[in-house]
Design a protein around this motif. Structure first.
Motif, short mmCIF file in Angstrom:
data_model
loop_
_atom_site.label_atom_id
_atom_site.label_comp_id
_atom_site.label_asym_id
_atom_site.label_seq_id
_atom_site.Cartn_x
_atom_site.Cartn_y
_atom_site.Cartn_z
N GLU A 101 43.17 43.44 34.77
CA GLU A 101 42.52 42.56 35.75
C GLU A 101 41.07 42.28 35.38
OE1 GLU A 101 41.76 42.25 40.59
OE2 GLU A 101 42.61 44.06 39.73
N THR A 102 40.34 43.31 34.97
CA THR A 102 38.95 43.08 34.59
C THR A 102 38.87 42.20 33.34
OG1 THR A 102 38.90 45.16 33.31
CG2 THR A 102 38.17 45.26 35.59
N ALA A 103 39.80 42.38 32.41
CA ALA A 103 39.82 41.55 31.21
C ALA A 103 40.06 40.08 31.58
CB ALA A 103 40.90 42.03 30.25
N MET A 104 41.04 39.84 32.45
CA MET A 104 41.37 38.48 32.85
C MET A 104 40.21 37.82 33.60
SD MET A 104 44.28 37.16 35.51
CE MET A 104 43.28 37.75 36.88
N LEU A 105 39.59 38.57 34.52
CA LEU A 105 38.51 38.02 35.32
C LEU A 105 37.29 37.67 34.47
CD1 LEU A 105 38.66 40.24 38.55
CD2 LEU A 105 39.28 37.83 38.33
N CYS A 106 37.03 38.50 33.46
CA CYS A 106 35.89 38.24 32.59
C CYS A 106 36.07 36.93 31.82
CB CYS A 106 35.71 39.40 31.62
SG CYS A 106 34.33 39.18 30.47
N VAL A 107 37.24 36.77 31.20
CA VAL A 107 37.52 35.55 30.43
C VAL A 107 37.55 34.33 31.36
CG1 VAL A 107 39.18 34.38 28.94
CG2 VAL A 107 38.76 36.84 28.67
N TYR A 108 38.19 34.48 32.51
CA TYR A 108 38.28 33.37 33.47
C TYR A 108 36.89 32.96 33.95
CZ TYR A 108 39.49 30.80 37.73
OH TYR A 108 39.57 29.84 38.71
N ASN A 109 36.05 33.92 34.26
CA ASN A 109 34.70 33.63 34.74
C ASN A 109 33.90 32.86 33.69
OD1 ASN A 109 32.36 34.15 36.66
ND2 ASN A 109 31.60 35.11 34.79
N ASP A 110 34.00 33.28 32.43
CA ASP A 110 33.26 32.59 31.37
C ASP A 110 33.74 31.15 31.22
OD1 ASP A 110 31.80 34.84 30.86
OD2 ASP A 110 32.99 35.48 29.13
N ARG A 111 35.03 30.93 31.33
CA ARG A 111 35.57 29.57 31.18
C ARG A 111 35.17 28.68 32.35
NH1 ARG A 111 41.76 29.67 29.81
NH2 ARG A 111 41.32 27.45 29.59
N VAL A 112 35.19 29.22 33.56
CA VAL A 112 34.80 28.43 34.73
C VAL A 112 33.33 28.05 34.65
CG1 VAL A 112 34.46 28.53 37.24
CG2 VAL A 112 36.60 29.31 36.25
N ARG A 113 32.48 28.97 34.22
CA ARG A 113 31.06 28.67 34.08
C ARG A 113 30.83 27.60 33.02
NH1 ARG A 113 27.57 34.05 33.61
NH2 ARG A 113 25.91 32.48 33.71
#
Length: 248
Positions: A101-113
């Motif tokens: 979950e932390t791995a997914m959220l990190c990558v997702y957050n970077d892409r959204v930004r």
């Protein structure tokens, strides 16, 4: 089993296991008798060719008693690495407070930004085949010494743990003879996964040298770079150079 018998068994086994753990850690020796793994190959996916050896995952059945020893060593090693900030920030496997979950959220957050900044993102997904089997013991011990500061009796214990291991394969009702293990960490062990993420720790240096975003979960790596729409070719070149260095 009667409750009184369970309690009596625990009263005998727990002190015995504790004494065994203390002895092997104090002497910095992992007994040769406990380095003999029984391996049951398991098909990775039902869609893979069952006649091809690479379609199987090699799961090692190991001594329960010495898995307790491994758990003690793993917990101490991880605590040492976390207290001294030795693990890469963007490694989410086999660590407290980290998960898929932390791995997914990190990558997702970077892409959204990146989208918020009107950038596009080029993403590469890397997966090392038979990852645990690629670990070179001499290199691993060097990494533990130089990168993680493992010294003296602790280094002697890790060296003893890796040395003189054997595997016996069981398949179709038959068994192979003991086969010497000259590299790899046991898949199915407690300590093996922690040693693997330590072994591959320097991949972070390569990602940083190319200034690409990344996140890691065990042997899976997500590598990505965000650029303006008119710089897509530049993003491709950056990723190609980075992947070439990782491959080397």
């Amino acid at each position: 089993m009667p409750t009184w018998l369970v309690k009596k068994t625990q009263d005998v086994l727990v002190p015995a296991i504790c004494n065994l753990c203390n002895a092997t850690l104090r002497c910095a020796v992992f007994p040769v008798s406990q380095k003999q793994a029984i391996v049951f190959p398991r098909l990775k996916k039902s869609t893979l060719d069952p006649d091809h050896p690479t379609s199987y995952r090699q799961i090692s059945n190991l001594s329960f008693t010495f898995k307790v020893v491994e758990r003690i060593v793993a917990s101490r090693f991880v605590r040492h690495a976390e207290d001294n900030h030795l693990f890469p920030t963007r490694q989410s496997s086999y660590r407290g407070g980290h998960s898929t979950e932390t791995a997914m959220l990190c990558v997702y957050n970077d892409r959204v930004r990146a989208v918020d900044n009107k950038h596009v993102t080029a993403l590469m997904l890397l997966d090392l085949s038979s990852a645990f089997d690629t670990v070179n013991h001499c290199t691993l011990l060097t990494v533990l010494h130089r990168r993680f500061g493992i010294r003296e009796s602790a280094m002697d214990w890790f060296s003893s743990y890796l040395r003189d291991r054997t595997q016996t394969f069981c398949a179709n009702g038959g068994m192979s003879g003991p086969i010497p293990v000259t590299c790899s960490v046991p898949q199915g062990s407690v300590l093996g996964p922690v040693l693997f993420i330590s072994y591959t720790d320097d991949a972070t240096l390569i990602f940083d040298s190319h200034r690409v975003n990344h996140h890691r979960y065990a042997d899976d790596k997500q590598v990505y770079v965000s650029v303006p729409v008119n710089s897509v070719s530049l993003a491709r070149q950056i990723l190609e150079r980075c992947i070439s260095d990782i491959s080397s």
